[in-house]
Design an enzyme around this catalytic site. Structure first.
Site, PDB file in Angstrom:
ATOM      1  N   ARG A  40      40.995  26.992  12.421  1.00  0.00           N
ATOM      2  CA  ARG A  40      42.320  28.062  12.029  1.00  0.00           C
ATOM      3  C   ARG A  40      41.760  29.297  11.025  1.00  0.00           C
ATOM      4  O   ARG A  40      42.691  30.172  10.545  1.00  0.00           O
ATOM      5  CB  ARG A  40      43.569  27.031  10.746  1.00  0.00           C
ATOM      6  CG  ARG A  40      44.012  26.220  11.561  1.00  0.00           C
ATOM      7  CD  ARG A  40      44.528  24.885  10.963  1.00  0.00           C
ATOM      8  NE  ARG A  40      45.138  25.674  10.349  1.00  0.00           N
ATOM      9  CZ  ARG A  40      46.797  25.642  10.529  1.00  0.00           C
ATOM     10  NH1 ARG A  40      47.318  26.395  11.741  1.00  0.00           N
ATOM     11  NH2 ARG A  40      48.123  26.847   9.271  1.00  0.00           N
ATOM     12  N   THR A  98      52.624  27.759  -3.120  1.00  0.00           N
ATOM     13  CA  THR A  98      52.505  26.081  -3.915  1.00  0.00           C
ATOM     14  C   THR A  98      52.288  25.283  -3.176  1.00  0.00           C
ATOM     15  O   THR A  98      51.967  24.361  -3.580  1.00  0.00           O
ATOM     16  CB  THR A  98      53.491  25.986  -5.114  1.00  0.00           C
ATOM     17  OG1 THR A  98      54.626  26.277  -4.234  1.00  0.00           O
ATOM     18  CG2 THR A  98      53.346  26.873  -6.364  1.00  0.00           C
ATOM     19  N   LEU A 105      51.181  53.223  -4.122  1.00  0.00           N
ATOM     20  CA  LEU A 105      51.887  51.600  -4.111  1.00  0.00           C
ATOM     21  C   LEU A 105      51.666  50.108  -4.994  1.00  0.00           C
ATOM     22  O   LEU A 105      51.055  50.387  -5.376  1.00  0.00           O
ATOM     23  CB  LEU A 105      51.792  51.838  -2.787  1.00  0.00           C
ATOM     24  CG  LEU A 105      51.502  49.506  -2.214  1.00  0.00           C
ATOM     25  CD1 LEU A 105      53.038  50.059  -1.221  1.00  0.00           C
ATOM     26  CD2 LEU A 105      50.659  49.267  -0.753  1.00  0.00           C
ATOM     27  N   TRP A 134      48.680  23.859  -1.207  1.00  0.00           N
ATOM     28  CA  TRP A 134      48.108  23.223  -0.943  1.00  0.00           C
ATOM     29  C   TRP A 134      47.686  21.817  -1.067  1.00  0.00           C
ATOM     30  O   TRP A 134      46.720  20.810  -0.454  1.00  0.00           O
ATOM     31  CB  TRP A 134      47.761  22.351  -3.134  1.00  0.00           C
ATOM     32  CG  TRP A 134      47.733  23.727  -3.841  1.00  0.00           C
ATOM     33  CD1 TRP A 134      48.496  24.096  -4.440  1.00  0.00           C
ATOM     34  CD2 TRP A 134      46.526  24.435  -4.541  1.00  0.00           C
ATOM     35  NE1 TRP A 134      47.946  25.713  -5.449  1.00  0.00           N
ATOM     36  CE2 TRP A 134      46.617  25.843  -5.399  1.00  0.00           C
ATOM     37  CE3 TRP A 134      45.377  24.228  -4.021  1.00  0.00           C
ATOM     38  CZ2 TRP A 134      45.704  26.262  -5.255  1.00  0.00           C
ATOM     39  CZ3 TRP A 134      44.115  25.421  -4.038  1.00  0.00           C
ATOM     40  CH2 TRP A 134      44.239  25.689  -5.252  1.00  0.00           C
ATOM     41  N   HIS A 173      42.809  33.340   9.454  1.00  0.00           N
ATOM     42  CA  HIS A 173      43.090  33.867   8.299  1.00  0.00           C
ATOM     43  C   HIS A 173      42.254  34.933   8.021  1.00  0.00           C
ATOM     44  O   HIS A 173      42.743  35.782   7.509  1.00  0.00           O
ATOM     45  CB  HIS A 173      42.408  32.696   7.258  1.00  0.00           C
ATOM     46  CG  HIS A 173      43.831  31.216   7.066  1.00  0.00           C
ATOM     47  ND1 HIS A 173      44.989  32.373   6.814  1.00  0.00           N
ATOM     48  CD2 HIS A 173      43.050  30.499   6.951  1.00  0.00           C
ATOM     49  CE1 HIS A 173      45.499  30.201   6.789  1.00  0.00           C
ATOM     50  NE2 HIS A 173      44.458  29.530   7.501  1.00  0.00           N
ATOM     51  N   SER A 187      60.736  29.820   2.838  1.00  0.00           N
ATOM     52  CA  SER A 187      59.449  28.881   2.902  1.00  0.00           C
ATOM     53  C   SER A 187      59.195  29.086   0.849  1.00  0.00           C
ATOM     54  O   SER A 187      58.437  29.557   0.492  1.00  0.00           O
ATOM     55  CB  SER A 187      58.240  28.959   3.014  1.00  0.00           C
ATOM     56  OG  SER A 187      58.538  29.174   5.341  1.00  0.00           O
ATOM     57  N   ASP A 199      53.351  34.948   8.442  1.00  0.00           N
ATOM     58  CA  ASP A 199      53.038  33.729   8.577  1.00  0.00           C
ATOM     59  C   ASP A 199      52.367  33.512  10.197  1.00  0.00           C
ATOM     60  O   ASP A 199      52.562  34.632  11.012  1.00  0.00           O
ATOM     61  CB  ASP A 199      53.966  33.081   8.818  1.00  0.00           C
ATOM     62  CG  ASP A 199      53.621  31.345   8.558  1.00  0.00           C
ATOM     63  OD1 ASP A 199      52.881  30.640   9.055  1.00  0.00           O
ATOM     64  OD2 ASP A 199      54.966  30.727   9.744  1.00  0.00           O
ATOM     65  N   GLY A 231      47.375  30.368  11.887  1.00  0.00           N
ATOM     66  CA  GLY A 231      45.812  29.298  12.278  1.00  0.00           C
ATOM     67  C   GLY A 231      46.570  28.956  13.555  1.00  0.00           C
ATOM     68  O   GLY A 231      45.689  28.773  14.491  1.00  0.00           O
TER      69      GLY A 231
HETATM   70  C1  IPE Z   1      54.525  30.567   4.148  1.00  0.00           C
HETATM   71  O1  IPE Z   1      53.693  29.581   4.899  1.00  0.00           O
HETATM   72  C2  IPE Z   1      53.070  30.491   2.853  1.00  0.00           C
HETATM   73  C3  IPE Z   1      52.620  31.961   3.468  1.00  0.00           C
HETATM   74  C4  IPE Z   1      52.594  32.389   4.955  1.00  0.00           C
HETATM   75  C5  IPE Z   1      51.396  32.482   2.333  1.00  0.00           C
HETATM   76  P1  IPE Z   1      53.495  28.320   5.286  1.00  0.00           P
HETATM   77  O2  IPE Z   1      53.110  28.164   7.107  1.00  0.00           O
HETATM   78  O3  IPE Z   1      52.984  27.387   4.465  1.00  0.00           O
HETATM   79  O4  IPE Z   1      55.296  27.690   5.828  1.00  0.00           O
HETATM   80  P2  IPE Z   1      55.904  26.821   6.404  1.00  0.00           P
HETATM   81  O5  IPE Z   1      55.078  25.531   6.304  1.00  0.00           O
HETATM   82  O6  IPE Z   1      55.425  27.303   7.538  1.00  0.00           O
HETATM   83  O7  IPE Z   1      57.251  26.891   6.031  1.00  0.00           O
HETATM   84  C1  IPE Z   2      50.195  32.165   7.030  1.00  0.00           C
HETATM   85  O1  IPE Z   2      49.629  31.403   7.854  1.00  0.00           O
HETATM   86  C2  IPE Z   2      49.085  32.211   6.270  1.00  0.00           C
HETATM   87  C3  IPE Z   2      49.484  31.177   5.044  1.00  0.00           C
HETATM   88  C4  IPE Z   2      50.019  30.051   4.730  1.00  0.00           C
HETATM   89  C5  IPE Z   2      48.078  31.027   4.065  1.00  0.00           C
HETATM   90  P1  IPE Z   2      49.315  29.448   8.343  1.00  0.00           P
HETATM   91  O2  IPE Z   2      48.189  29.420   8.365  1.00  0.00           O
HETATM   92  O3  IPE Z   2      50.641  29.457   7.968  1.00  0.00           O
HETATM   93  O4  IPE Z   2      49.652  30.377  10.132  1.00  0.00           O
HETATM   94  P2  IPE Z   2      50.725  28.847  10.452  1.00  0.00           P
HETATM   95  O5  IPE Z   2      52.182  28.930  10.620  1.00  0.00           O
HETATM   96  O6  IPE Z   2      49.966  27.378  11.142  1.00  0.00           O
HETATM   97  O7  IPE Z   2      50.385  29.243  12.238  1.00  0.00           O
HETATM   98 MG    MG Z   3      52.959  28.622   8.477  1.00  0.00          MG
END
Ligand code: IPE
Ligand code: IPE
Ligand code: MG
Length: 642
Positions: free
Chosen positions: A414, A447, A510, A450, A418, A575, A401, A404
C-alpha cells in the site's frame, strides 16, 4: 532602433536602469503609453520614477505589442496580393501567439530577449507582481486581435471582468499594493458585497469608456465591441456603424453611452488608501476620466473617426495642482521600500546599486527578487481549458483516496500507492496554477487514519513532509497552509509544516492547504471550545456569536467556502472533511484512484463544475443584468447560467 533616451535619462538613472536595451524597452512602452493612454500617461507623471516606469511597462507593453503584431517583419501578403480581412486577422493572431510564447519562455529564464519583453519582465520581477496579471493582458490582446462580439451586456461584462481594464493593466496594481491593499480585485471585494459592487461599477465605467475611446480604431478593424442589444435598443444598424455613418440613432447611442459611463463613474467611491500620494493619483485618474467623458458626451459623432483627446488647457488645469500636491505627498511620505529588481548586466549588486524605488528612500541591501517558477507543462502538451473568470471555482477541496487499492491490485505494498499519489499531487498543483485556481485544499491524513498499520503510518509521515518541502523548494507561486491538530503528529512533521507556511507566506498564486491530522468534527469542536472559554472569561457575549465569529476559530479561518468538493477512488462519502466549509459545495465523485489522477482530471472536474447551476436555496435568477441600469451596484454571480 537605437533611439536615444536623453530626456528621460534621469528617470531611468534614478530607477537603476542602466542596460541600454532595457532602457530601450521601457522607452518603447513609454511612447506607446503616451500615444494611446493619454490619461494613464498623465497619471504616471504623478508617480516617482520607478513607479512611473512600471506603469509604462504594464500599460505600454499592452499597446506596443498590439503595434508589433500589426506591423511585423514577414508573414506579409505577397506583393500584389490583397490580404483579406480574415487572413489579416489570422496573421495577427499567429503573430500574437508567437509573441506570447516567446514571452513565456523569456519569463522562465527571467530575462526578455526583445526590448518590450525585457521591460515587462523587469517590472514583473521588480515589483513581484502576480503572473495572473499577464493572463489578463494576454486575454485583452487576444480580444483585440479577434474582435470579440457580445450579444448582451451580461456577456460584455463577463469578458470585461476577465480582462479587466486599463486601470488594472497600468499602475493600478502597484498603487493598490503601495496603498496597502490587495493586488487581486477579487480579494479586494472578498466577502464584502458593497466592495464587490463598487468594483463592478468602476470596472464597467472604465471599460465602457475604453470601448468608446477605441471605437474609431475598432471600426477601422471591422469590430464592434459594444453589446448587440445596445445597438438593437437604439435602432442602430451594425453596417451603418461600421461605415461610420453619423446617423441620429448612432449619435444618440454613443452620447448616451458616454453619459452612462459618467454616471457609473460618479457612483464609484475611491478605495480608502493609506498613502496620500496614491489617493491623489487615483483621484486624478478618476477626474481625468470624468472630463474625458464629458467631452465625449458633447461630441459623440467625432468618436466614429478619431480617438478623443482632452484639450491641453483642460488637462493642465487639473494636472498642475495635482503634480504639486503629489510631489509634496511623496516627499512627506516616501515610497515604501519594495522588492528589488533583477540584476542588470554590467551593474554589480551592492550598496550603490539602485534598488526598488531607487533614490526616494534609504536603499535596502540588495535583495534577490523572488521569482516564482512557472508551472511545468503537462508532458502530453495538454493546456488548461479557457473558462470565464466567473465560471471558475475559487476553492477546490479534494479527498485524495484510492492509493491503497491502486497498489493492492498491482500486487504492490500500500505504501507504494502513497508514493505514487505524491506524483499525482504535484501534477495537480501545477495544473491548479495553470488554470488559475486560488485555493486548493487536500486531505492528506485524517484524524481517523491513525488506525492504520504502523508501516503505512511511517510511510505517510515520511511522504507528507517530503511533498510539502518539495512545494517550498520548487519555488512555484504556491503558499502552503496546514490545517489539522498537533496531537500525535511527530515533532519533525509539525516543524516541516510550520516551516513551509513561514517560507511561502508571501506567495500569492495558489493557496495550497494541506489537511494533515485533520478531522472536521474535531475542528468544529475545538472552535466551540475556544468560544466557550472566551465566553467564560467574559470576553464575548454568547448571545452575539455569529457564524462569522465561529469561523474565526477554525483551523484555517481564512479558508473560503469550498466551491467544488472532489473525491477520487470510487467511494461517495465525505469522511469528516471540511464539514463547515463545504456545506454548499458542489460534490463530484470519481472512480479514478488518486495515483492515476493528473492535472487533466482537475481541469475536467472544474469544467463540470462550471456547467452546474448553484442556487444556495434560492431560485434560478433571470438575467436581469442584461439591462445596463440593472448592473449598477449589483454583483454578477459566477454561475454562467445566470
Ligand atoms: C479519507 O480517506 C482520508 C484521506 C484521503 C486522507 P479514507 O480512506 O481514510 O476514508 P474512508 O475510511 O474510506 O472513509
Ligand atoms: C488515501 O488512500 C490516502 C490516505 C488515506 C492517506 P487510501 O490509503 O485510503 O487508499 P484506499 O482507500 O485504501 O484505496
Ligand atoms: Mg481510503
Amino acid at each position: 532602433m537605437n533611439s536615444p533616451v536623453v530626456p528621460f535619462a534621469g528617470v531611468y538613472g534614478r530607477s537603476g536602469i542602466h542596460d541600454p536595451s532595457l532602457r530601450r524597452g521601457y522607452e518603447m512602452c513609454r511612447r506607446a503609453t503616451r500615444a494611446t493612454g493619454e490619461i494613464e500617461y498623465a497619471v504616471s507623471l504623478l508617480l516617482p520614477p520607478p513607479l512611473r516606469l512600471a506603469t509604462w511597462a504594464l500599460y505600454g507593453a499592452f499597446r506596443a505589442v498590439d503595434d508589433l503584431v500589426d506591423a511585423p517583419g514577414g508573414a506579409q501578403p505577397a506583393p500584389g496580393a490583397a490580404e483579406s480581412a480574415d487572413e489579416a486577422g489570422q496573421g495577427r493572431a499567429r503573430r500574437l501567439e508567437g509573441w506570447i510564447s516567446a514571452f513565456e519562455a523569456d519569463l522562465r529564464h527571467g530575462r526578455g530577449t526583445a526590448p518590450v519583453r525585457q521591460a515587462l519582465i523587469h517590472t514583473m520581477l521588480t515589483w513581484n507582481l502576480p503572473p495572473g496579471l499577464l493572463h489578463t493582458m494576454f486575454e485583452g490582446l487576444r480580444g483585440d486581435v479577434q474582435g470579440r462580439q457580445f450579444a448582451t451586456w451580461q456577456e460584455w461584462r463577463r469578458y470585461n471582468n476577465l480582462i479587466n481594464t486599463p486601470l488594472v493593466l497600468s499602475g493600478g496594481p502597484l498603487l493598490l499594493r503601495i496603498a496597502g491593499l490587495s493586488v487581486e480585485p477579487e480579494a479586494i471585494a472578498a466577502g464584502v458585497p458593497e466592495a464587490a459592487a463598487a468594483w463592478q461599477t468602476a470596472v464597467d465605467a472604465i471599460y465602457l469608456t475604453d470601448c468608446l475611446i477605441d471605437l474609431s480604431d475598432d471600426l477601422g478593424r471591422g469590430h464592434v465591441s459594444l453589446p448587440r442589444e445596445v445597438l438593437d435598443e437604439a435602432g442602430v444598424r451594425r453596417t451603418d456603424l461600421l461605415a461610420r455613418r453619423a446617423t441620429p440613432e448612432i449619435v444618440d447611442m454613443v452620447g448616451g453611452l458616454a453619459r452612462q459611463a459618467r454616471t457609473w463613474l460618479d457612483r464609484t467611491p475611491l478605495p480608502p488608501v493609506l498613502h496620500p500620494a496614491v489617493g491623489i493619483a487615483l483621484g486624478t485618474y478618476r477626474d481625468l476620466y470624468r472630463l474625458r467623458l464629458a467631452a465625449m458626451a458633447d461630441a459623440p459623432a467625432a468618436l466614429l473617426h478619431q480617438r478623443p483627446a482632452l484639450s491641453r488647457p483642460t488637462r493642465l488645469r487639473l494636472l498642475f495642482p495635482a503634480r504639486a500636491r503629489a510631489a509634496l505627498a511623496w516627499s512627506l511620505f516616501p515610497l515604501p521600500v519594495l522588492p528589488c529588481g533583477p540584476t542588470q548586466p554590467g551593474v554589480p549588486d551592492g550598496p550603490d546599486t539602485p534598488c526598488g524605488p531607487g533614490g526616494l528612500s534609504p536603499k535596502p541591501p540588495a535583495a534577490r527578487p523572488r521569482l516564482p517558477t512557472p508551472p511545468t507543462p503537462h508532458p502530453s502538451g495538454a493546456r488548461p481549458p479557457q473558462l470565464p473568470a466567473e465560471a471558475m471555482p475559487r476553492h477546490v477541496a479534494i479527498v485524495m483516496d484510492g492509493n491503497g487499492r491502486w497498489a493492492t491490485i498491482r500486487g504492490l505494498p500500500r505504501s507504494d500507492g502513497h508514493r505514487q499519489g505524491v506524483e499525482a499531487l504535484v501534477d495537480v498543483v501545477h495544473g491548479a496554477l495553470e488554470i488559475g485556481l486560488k485555493h486548493l485544499t487536500l486531505y492528506a491524513f485524517s484524524t481517523e487514519n491513525w488506525k492504520r498499520p504502523a508501516d503505512e503510518l511511517h510511510t505517510l509521515m515520511h511522504e507528507i513532509p517530503q511533498v510539502v518541502r518539495r512545494m517550498v523548494d520548487d519555488k512555484l507561486d504556491v503558499r502552503v497552509r496546514w490545517a489539522g491538530a498537533r496531537s500525535r503528529l511527530p515533532a519533525d512533521v509539525i516543524k516541516d509544516l510550520l516551516e513551509a507556511e513561514r517560507t511561502t507566506r508571501d506567495r500569492s498564486g495558489l493557496t495550497l492547504t494541506m489537511c494533515v491530522n485533520y478531522g472536521g468534527r474535531a475542528e468544529i469542536t475545538a472552535a466551540a471550545a475556544k468560544l466557550a472559554r472566551e465566553a467564560v472569561a467574559g470576553q464575548i457575549d454568547p448571545g452575539s456569536i455569529s457564524e462569522h465569529a465561529f469561523a474565526r476559530h477554525l483551523h484555517a479561518p481564512e479558508l473560503p467556502d469550498v466551491d467544488l468538493f472532489l473525491r477520487t477512488g470510487g467511494d461517495q462519502r465525505t469522511s469528516n472533511f471540511l464539514p463547515w466549509q463545504a456545506t454548499y459545495a458542489e460534490l463530484l465523485f470519481l472512480d479514478t484512484p488518486w495515483p492515476d489522477v493528473d492535472r487533466r482530471t482537475l481541469w475536467d472536474a472544474i469544467e463540470q463544475y462550471a456547467r452546474r447551476a448553484r442556487r444556495y436555496g434560492s431560485v434560478p435568477r433571470i438575467p436581469a443584468a442584461a439591462q445596463p441600469a440593472a448592473c449598477e451596484g449589483s454583483v454578477i454571480g459566477r454561475n454562467p447560467s445566470w
